[in-house]
Write an enzyme that holds these catalytic residues in place. Sequence first.
Site, PDB file in Angstrom:
ATOM      1  N   CYS A 113      24.051  67.684 116.605  1.00  0.00           N
ATOM      2  CA  CYS A 113      22.968  68.520 116.055  1.00  0.00           C
ATOM      3  C   CYS A 113      21.591  67.936 116.351  1.00  0.00           C
ATOM      4  CB  CYS A 113      23.142  68.690 114.551  1.00  0.00           C
ATOM      5  SG  CYS A 113      24.732  69.353 114.082  1.00  0.00           S
ATOM      6  N   HIS A 252      16.394  70.189 110.848  1.00  0.00           N
ATOM      7  CA  HIS A 252      17.723  70.722 111.161  1.00  0.00           C
ATOM      8  C   HIS A 252      18.265  71.400 109.908  1.00  0.00           C
ATOM      9  CE1 HIS A 252      21.753  71.225 112.356  1.00  0.00           C
ATOM     10  NE2 HIS A 252      22.244  70.168 111.742  1.00  0.00           N
ATOM     11  N   ASN A 282      24.462  76.509 109.637  1.00  0.00           N
ATOM     12  CA  ASN A 282      24.153  75.359 110.501  1.00  0.00           C
ATOM     13  C   ASN A 282      24.511  75.706 111.950  1.00  0.00           C
ATOM     14  OD1 ASN A 282      24.130  72.971 111.939  1.00  0.00           O
ATOM     15  ND2 ASN A 282      25.238  71.779 110.403  1.00  0.00           N
TER      16      ASN A 282
HETATM   17  O1  UT7 Z   1      24.891  69.184 111.111  1.00  0.00           O
HETATM   18  C1  UT7 Z   1      25.347  68.024 110.502  1.00  0.00           C
HETATM   19  C2  UT7 Z   1      26.693  68.188 109.911  1.00  0.00           C
HETATM   20  N1  UT7 Z   1      26.918  68.542 108.555  1.00  0.00           N
HETATM   21  C3  UT7 Z   1      26.214  68.271 107.439  1.00  0.00           C
HETATM   22  O2  UT7 Z   1      25.087  67.884 107.411  1.00  0.00           O
HETATM   23  C4  UT7 Z   1      26.956  68.480 106.147  1.00  0.00           C
HETATM   24  C5  UT7 Z   1      26.647  67.410 105.122  1.00  0.00           C
HETATM   25  N2  UT7 Z   1      27.417  67.588 103.888  1.00  0.00           N
HETATM   26  C6  UT7 Z   1      27.239  68.639 103.070  1.00  0.00           C
HETATM   27  O3  UT7 Z   1      26.425  69.498 103.324  1.00  0.00           O
HETATM   28  C7  UT7 Z   1      28.059  68.695 101.798  1.00  0.00           C
HETATM   29  O4  UT7 Z   1      28.729  67.463 101.607  1.00  0.00           O
HETATM   30  C8  UT7 Z   1      29.102  69.866 101.808  1.00  0.00           C
HETATM   31  C9  UT7 Z   1      28.381  71.218 101.693  1.00  0.00           C
HETATM   32  C10 UT7 Z   1      29.939  69.832 103.054  1.00  0.00           C
HETATM   33  C11 UT7 Z   1      30.021  69.737 100.590  1.00  0.00           C
HETATM   34  O5  UT7 Z   1      29.239  69.728  99.403  1.00  0.00           O
HETATM   35  P1  UT7 Z   1      29.515  68.613  98.292  1.00  0.00           P
HETATM   36  O6  UT7 Z   1      28.636  68.907  97.148  1.00  0.00           O
HETATM   37  O7  UT7 Z   1      29.372  67.266  98.965  1.00  0.00           O
HETATM   38  O8  UT7 Z   1      31.007  68.894  97.879  1.00  0.00           O
HETATM   39  P2  UT7 Z   1      32.263  67.933  97.971  1.00  0.00           P
HETATM   40  O9  UT7 Z   1      32.667  67.711  99.386  1.00  0.00           O
HETATM   41  O10 UT7 Z   1      31.972  66.735  97.123  1.00  0.00           O
HETATM   42  O11 UT7 Z   1      33.354  68.829  97.269  1.00  0.00           O
HETATM   43  C12 UT7 Z   1      33.247  69.207  95.890  1.00  0.00           C
HETATM   44  C13 UT7 Z   1      34.363  70.190  95.567  1.00  0.00           C
HETATM   45  C14 UT7 Z   1      35.727  69.718  96.047  1.00  0.00           C
HETATM   46  O12 UT7 Z   1      36.674  70.087  95.060  1.00  0.00           O
HETATM   47  P3  UT7 Z   1      37.219  68.979  94.027  1.00  0.00           P
HETATM   48  O13 UT7 Z   1      37.844  67.902  94.862  1.00  0.00           O
HETATM   49  O14 UT7 Z   1      36.012  68.514  93.258  1.00  0.00           O
HETATM   50  O15 UT7 Z   1      38.184  69.763  93.196  1.00  0.00           O
HETATM   51  C15 UT7 Z   1      35.966  70.559  97.297  1.00  0.00           C
HETATM   52  O16 UT7 Z   1      37.334  70.770  97.552  1.00  0.00           O
HETATM   53  O17 UT7 Z   1      34.109  71.452  96.209  1.00  0.00           O
HETATM   54  C16 UT7 Z   1      35.289  71.855  96.919  1.00  0.00           C
HETATM   55  N3  UT7 Z   1      34.904  72.670  98.058  1.00  0.00           N
HETATM   56  C17 UT7 Z   1      34.717  74.001  97.966  1.00  0.00           C
HETATM   57  N4  UT7 Z   1      34.835  74.849  96.932  1.00  0.00           N
HETATM   58  C18 UT7 Z   1      34.558  76.154  97.166  1.00  0.00           C
HETATM   59  C19 UT7 Z   1      34.647  72.270  99.334  1.00  0.00           C
HETATM   60  N5  UT7 Z   1      34.297  73.346 100.070  1.00  0.00           N
HETATM   61  C20 UT7 Z   1      34.336  74.426  99.244  1.00  0.00           C
HETATM   62  C21 UT7 Z   1      34.084  75.794  99.430  1.00  0.00           C
HETATM   63  N6  UT7 Z   1      34.205  76.617  98.361  1.00  0.00           N
HETATM   64  N7  UT7 Z   1      33.712  76.301 100.620  1.00  0.00           N
END
Ligand code: UT7
Length: 326
Positions: A113, A252, A282
């Site tokens: 990215c 970004h 993204n």
């Molecule tokens: O271009 C560069 C590449 N990418 C990035 O910059 C992404 C960087 N990271 C992020 O933007 C965030 O970490 C995410 C958006 C990917 C995830 O958000 P988060 O607040 O860090 O959530 P998490 O990974 O800590 O997950 C929290 C919960 C989990 O459930 P449990 O384990 O707490 O029960 C996930 O399974 O949210 C769950 N979860 C979802 N729930 C509903 C993960 N994806 C989803 C979803 N819908 N799409």
Amino acid sequence: MTGVKIVGVGHYAPERIVDNQELETWFDTSDEWITSRTGMKRRHWTSENEATSDLALGAARMALAHARLEPKDIDAYVVATVYPDYLFPATACIVASRLGAVDKAAFDIEIGCSGFIYGLTVTSALVRSGVYKRVMLIGAETLSKLVDREDRGTAVLFGDGAGAVILEAAEQDSFLASELGSDGSNPSILLVKAGGSRRPLDERALDERADRIHMEGREVFKFAVTKMISATDAALAKAGIAKSDVNVLIPHQANKRIIDAAMKYLDIPPERCMVNIQEYGNTSAASIPIALSEAVNAGRVKPGDVIVFVGFGAGLSWGAVVWKWA
Ligand code: UT7
């Protein structure tokens, strides 16, 4: 040494829109979760027979029209992408030929990215050093084809699109400074395992999702906020410009929460920051030039404005460029 300026911008996104409500029908997710955790509402996804060069071509044509130039007027074409049409040839060769610009220099840049930030640094150097008079830089991606569509943790995040800029030699220099960095010590944080030379000769040794995006979201999040801040600070210091003198910041578009956290720490008011993540998700190397093109077309960028472009991505990699709009 001469100067460089941007004389044309363009962007393009596929017609098909996938909104959060559609994703709710695919797996256990909700509009509320996606909106509050990422700021995304919609993303544009390519159809079966659209590839990265098709999107790049749309953005390139708009940039040429904006600059009132013909494809033959451009000396070199550069495409920043992580998902080229083919492993080879370079997508830039295909784009230049499809525009009718044969015999021109053309090459791709692959640095996740951060592709547009690295690309802007490299192409500016080509113009400022006098190697070329005009260069087209395109960020173009079709990551909807690279995500695991059953993985709610990544499928909701990525969209497709392309953004293009045309750089031209100028007396006044728009390029004020660049800060680039990388850390390849732990590639698995953001990785597509298959498709390269680490692919095992025996295909059965690969798990079935090895050719899809694997991301450790929380790790990337922490890294992203830290590097957005440090790269912006370092590039501004090199340029000798205070944060209070930044008119527009174009980051970004990976997560609205990442952008908000970085803006808060940098103490740059939100109204100076360009955000269009709600519409595109993204789009990797395409996100910054799409946002720039929209900002220019909306009249948000004026001559004399100081712009900071800042990004991060696979590698891990990061970078910022400070630019004075001409
Ligand atoms: O271009 C560069 C590449 N990418 C990035 O910059 C992404 C960087 N990271 C992020 O933007 C965030 O970490 C995410 C958006 C990917 C995830 O958000 P988060 O607040 O860090 O959530 P998490 O990974 O800590 O997950 C929290 C919960 C989990 O459930 P449990 O384990 O707490 O029960 C996930 O399974 O949210 C769950 N979860 C979802 N729930 C509903 C993960 N994806 C989803 C979803 N819908 N799409």
